[in-house]
Scaffold this active site. Structure first.
Site, short mmCIF file in Angstrom:
data_model
loop_
_atom_site.label_atom_id
_atom_site.label_comp_id
_atom_site.label_asym_id
_atom_site.label_seq_id
_atom_site.Cartn_x
_atom_site.Cartn_y
_atom_site.Cartn_z
N ASP A 113 0.85 -1.24 -0.03
CA ASP A 113 -0.21 0.00 0.02
C ASP A 113 0.90 1.31 0.14
O ASP A 113 0.21 2.54 0.01
CB ASP A 113 -1.09 -0.06 1.05
CG ASP A 113 -2.04 -0.89 0.91
OD1 ASP A 113 -2.51 -1.20 -0.30
OD2 ASP A 113 -2.51 -1.64 1.95
N ASP A 129 -6.95 -4.88 -4.08
CA ASP A 129 -6.52 -3.51 -3.63
C ASP A 129 -5.38 -2.88 -4.51
O ASP A 129 -5.00 -1.82 -4.81
CB ASP A 129 -6.52 -3.22 -2.27
CG ASP A 129 -7.42 -3.99 -1.41
OD1 ASP A 129 -7.82 -5.43 -1.82
OD2 ASP A 129 -7.62 -3.60 -0.38
#
Ligand code: GLY
Length: 368
Positions: free
Chosen positions: A94, A151
């Protein structure tokens, strides 16, 4: 374009300028609002994956207003995020979310050279997570060596950016290999996507699908659908590979079929009727993806769906001081993991503001 959107943006800028002052005083990165106060991330301190959304929001408001108070607040948090390079152990895939919307935005909007270096540093960390059998490793737990998650399609934007910025094709090649694996392993025949797929870290062969933040194994976590929709749209915009556009369209068509009549988004499209569980973040992310996809393809159905989502989200905005942020009814995970349920969470605010900026013509497009 409804004039109301411009008004909402101006009111939101006023509100966030006030509540940014509170965050600055406490030197925190706001994660969500609880009982009229900012609360920090639930896990991993300033390395938690959401740390870039607050500075991203500040850069959006800086683009809207030109007010340097937003620039200063964004840079305060960028410094905290750059300290996390040194902590390192909690950072994961991320870093795309975290550094593209913070340092990357700073470089894009101001030309700040140090911010460019910091964004490239983050891109190199993301490259270091690439497994040459065909995927980017998502998380750090020793049992998760083979985990890839939907994601990550959003994190690939950092790699495409780094190749453009440096002229070095390695970053883009890795992004495309991971996107190809996601296309093959995550996209289901009905246009929905899985959240977590485990691959054999030695061979890349599929091992299993795992339940994630949605209702159950094989269900359809709405924010995951939105990450796939927007992520494949960005992959198409970055590469012009038709397969990514095809994937984005299939996920978009599926998402649109599942928008509720009131324009809100269920946390999981296959959740039971009770308890009702809304995740407005999913609707905000999907709206951003649909607006870009409509512009790429000239498909008015995507634009109409984005308006429906945004109008639904505006019914859930709280401009009072009971809430430091704006968008309510945001849910981190279907099965509560302590990260927030049906409440205000800053990345919901980020994507709502990004969508409004797109619809009013002011979006600085921080993902590219
Ligand atoms: N893990 C990213 C998300 O909660 O959407």
């Amino acid at each position: 374009m409804p004039a109301q959107y411009e008004t909402v943006l101006r009111q939101a800028a006023d509100k966030f300028k006030r509540t940014a002052e509170v965050a600055r005083r406490d030197n925190i990165i706001p994660y969500k609002s609880e009982n009229g106060k900012w609360v920090t991330s639930p896990f991993d301190g300033n390395s938690w994956w959401t740390g870039g959304f607050w500075p991203g929001l500040m850069w959006q408001f800086h683009a809207l207003t030109g007010d340097d108070a937003f620039l200063e607040e964004a840079r305060r948090v960028e410094a905290l995020l750059c300290d996390e390079f040194r902590t390192y152990k909690y950072l994961n895939h991320d870093v795309g979310f975290m550094y593209l919307l913070s340092c990357g935005a700073d470089y894009k909007l101001t030309g700040n050279e140090q911010a460019r270096e910091d964004t490239l540093h983050a891109a190199s960390l993301l490259m270091g997570r690439f497994n040459p059998v065909g995927f980017i490793r998502a998380w750090n737990h020793p049992d998760h060596r083979g985990y890839a998650i939907i994601d990550c399609m959003m994190n690939l934007a950092l790699l495409f950016w780094a190749s453009r910025e440096t002229g070095d094709p390695r970053f883009e090649k890795v992004a495309r290999i991971h996107a190809d694996t996601t296309l093959r392993e995550f996209l289901r025949p009905d246009g929905s996507v899985s959240h977590i797929i485990e691959l054999d870290p030695d061979t890349g062969a599929r091992v299993a699908e795992h339940p994630g933040q949605g209702y159950a194994l094989g269900s359809s976590w709405s924010r995951g659908q939105a990450w796939g929709l927007y992520g494949f749209t960005l992959a198409w915009m970055n590469s012009e590979a038709p397969a990514y556009l095809g994937a984005a369209r299939r996920i978009a068509d599926y998402f649109i079929q599942n928008i509720r009549p009131d324009g809100l988004t269920d946390c999981d499209f296959r959740q039971p009727p009770e308890p009702k569980r809304i995740d407005n973040i999913a609707g905000a992310v999907a709206a951003c993806g649909l607006i870009e996809l409509a512009r790429q393809t000239g498909t008015s159905a995507y634009e109409q769906a984005a308006y429906k989502l945004v109008d639904g989200l505006l019914t859930c905005c709280d401009f009072t001081d009971n809430c430091c942020g704006l968008l309510t009814r945001c849910t981190a995970s279907y099965h509560d993991d302590g990260a927030g349920r049906e409440t205000n969470i800053t990345y919901g605010d980020y994507f709502l503001v990004e969508a409004l900026m797109k619809l009013t013509g002011g979006d600085p497009m921080l993902w590219m």
